[in-house]
Design an enzyme around this catalytic site. Structure first.
Site, PDB file in Angstrom:
ATOM      1  N   ASP A 125       0.923  -1.358   0.043  1.00 13.16           N
ATOM      2  CA  ASP A 125       0.082  -0.130  -0.208  1.00 13.16           C
ATOM      3  C   ASP A 125       0.785   1.404  -0.054  1.00 13.16           C
ATOM      4  O   ASP A 125       0.311   2.517   0.406  1.00 13.16           O
ATOM      5  CB  ASP A 125      -1.183  -0.053   0.993  1.00 13.16           C
ATOM      6  CG  ASP A 125      -2.329  -0.810   0.857  1.00 13.16           C
ATOM      7  OD1 ASP A 125      -2.618  -1.069  -0.391  1.00 13.16           O
ATOM      8  OD2 ASP A 125      -2.882  -1.268   1.795  1.00 13.16           O
ATOM      9  N   ASP A 182      -6.833  -4.798  -3.560  1.00 14.89           N
ATOM     10  CA  ASP A 182      -6.658  -3.319  -3.342  1.00 14.89           C
ATOM     11  C   ASP A 182      -5.456  -2.838  -4.350  1.00 14.89           C
ATOM     12  O   ASP A 182      -5.264  -1.753  -4.328  1.00 14.89           O
ATOM     13  CB  ASP A 182      -6.585  -3.209  -1.694  1.00 14.89           C
ATOM     14  CG  ASP A 182      -7.589  -4.065  -1.185  1.00 14.89           C
ATOM     15  OD1 ASP A 182      -7.894  -5.147  -1.429  1.00 14.89           O
ATOM     16  OD2 ASP A 182      -7.718  -3.682   0.199  1.00 14.89           O
TER      17      ASP A 182
END
Ligand code: GLY
Length: 401
Positions: A125, A182
């Site tokens: 991320d 994601d």
């Protein structure tokens, strides 16, 4: 009827058709102007809101605000640390006001420390963390540290690529063979690094990962898996896992929104039609699954009773993603995707906004329902993508993701 009478009747019909067309055009222009006014008023409302958030949040790194309306202060290695500064950079560009830039400026340095000292939380991320901070700072100001931090984050992300399985490893600890939907949103960091450095290897990794998503995550009906587990040695597919969704076969709505937006970004960065087709498939499933108020439940496919919580963050992310899809499709399709995005943002505005004194922008987000974590709360990424979508509806255009 004489020839003259026929001629005059014909002229009258022509005039009526012309008048009707003019009427429709005026009506369309009028509707457009009313819409523009709505988005401009919302922009002004957001300015007031974000100004008070600057006062309220101080140095806090916000992630979740519960019923008391106070944002927590999360350690800056957490995946959500880029969203508050991301809001500030957008507000700076949208309004030209310097105080937003001043408040956003220190954040990439604050987050960078985790590229140097050990953190178990820093993982794939880094795209969410460095695109709306270091990269946007560099793009707007040419800041050399912003560039360096963006490139370091891209190197870190590229280093998580599993060549046998053709995927980017998501999390740390024992999750060596796990990839998650994601990650589609983090790929823009790799495309950016290739553009900036002239080195195609970053983009090659992003493309391999996106193709794995098309193969193993995006289902026939347009819903998506949250987690896919691969054998990290051989790269073989093992199984799909439910993750933050209800179960392995369910349809976690935030995962669906990451897929819409991330695949549309992959198309923008490569021009490869298969990604746009994938984005549209995910978008069509998402749109068809929306309840009457156009804000999704946390999962579209549960076998639980009535009263499941909403996830306003999934709605905000999907709305901004649909605006991205709308840029790349035919005029007719664009009307559908753009119109749905507008409808979702209006619904969030009218029924999901916080009241006075609350530190967040949106209510009714759901973080991780199966773990009982952060249900019916405000989430900083919901706030970010809501602001991003409103900025786009006001004509702002920067591809942060
Ligand atoms: N990226 C984690 C989430 O969407 O909750």
């Amino acid at each position: 009827m004489t020839q003259r009478e026929a001629q005059s009747a014909g002229q009258q019909v022509e005039q009526r058709v012309e008048l009707q067309a003019t009427g429709q055009k005026v009506e369309r222009q009028f509707t457009h102007q009313i819409d523009q006014l709505y988005w401009e008023q919302l922009k002004a409302r957001l300015e007031t809101k974000v100004d008070s958030m600057i006062e309220q949040l101080g140095d806090k790194c916000p992630h979740v605000a519960k019923a008391d309306g106070v944002y927590d202060n999360t350690q800056t290695d957490w995946w959500t640390s880029g969203f508050w500064p991301g809001i500030l950079w957008i507000m700076h560009e949208l309004t030209g006001k310097e105080h937003y830039k001043k408040a956003a400026w220190p954040w990439d340095e604050r987050i960078e420390q985790w590229l140097i000292k050990p953190s178990q939380e820093l993982h794939h991320d880094v795209g969410f963390q460095f695109l709306p901070t270091a990269v946007v700072k560099y793009e707007l100001t040419g800041d050399a540290d912003g560039y360096r931090r963006g490139m370091q984050a891209a190197n870190f992300l590229a280093g998580r690529f599993n060549a046998e399985g053709q995927f980017i490893r998501a999390w740390n600890f024992d999750k060596i063979g796990w990839a998650i939907i994601d990650c589609m949103m983090n790929l823009s960091l790799l495309f950016w690094a290739s553009r900036e450095s002239g080195d195609p290897r970053y983009k090659h990794i992003a493309i391999r990962h996106a193709d794995t998503v098309l193969k193993h995550f995006l289902r026939e009906d347009g819903s998506v898996n949250h987690i896919v587990s691969f054998d990290p040695e051989t790269g073989e597919f093992i199984e799909a896992l439910g993750g933050q969704g209800f179960g392995p076969d369910s349809a976690w709505s935030r995962g669906a929104s990451w897929a819409i937006y991330g695949l549309a970004n992959a198309y923008r960065n490569t021009g490869e039609q298969r990604y746009l087709d994938g984005a549209k498939r995910a978008a069509n499933y998402f749109i068809a699954s929306l309840p009457d108020d156009h804000v999704p439940l946390w999962d579209f496919r549960t076998d639980l009773a009535e009263g499941e919580p909403k996830d306003s963050s999934a709605g905000a992310i999907a709305a901004s993603g649909l605006l991205e899809v709308a840029r790349h499709v035919s005029a007719n399709e664009a009307r559908l995707y753009h119109g749905k995005a507008e409808r979702m943002i209006r619904s969030l505005t009218e029924s999901y906004m916080t009241g006075e004194g609350h530190e967040a922008i949106l209510l009714h987000g759901t973080g991780y329902k199966p773990a009982g974590q952060n249900i019916d709360v405000s989430l900083i990424y919901g706030d970010y993508f809501y602001v991003e979508a409103v900025a786009k509806l006001n004509g702002w255009r920067r591809d942060i993701f």
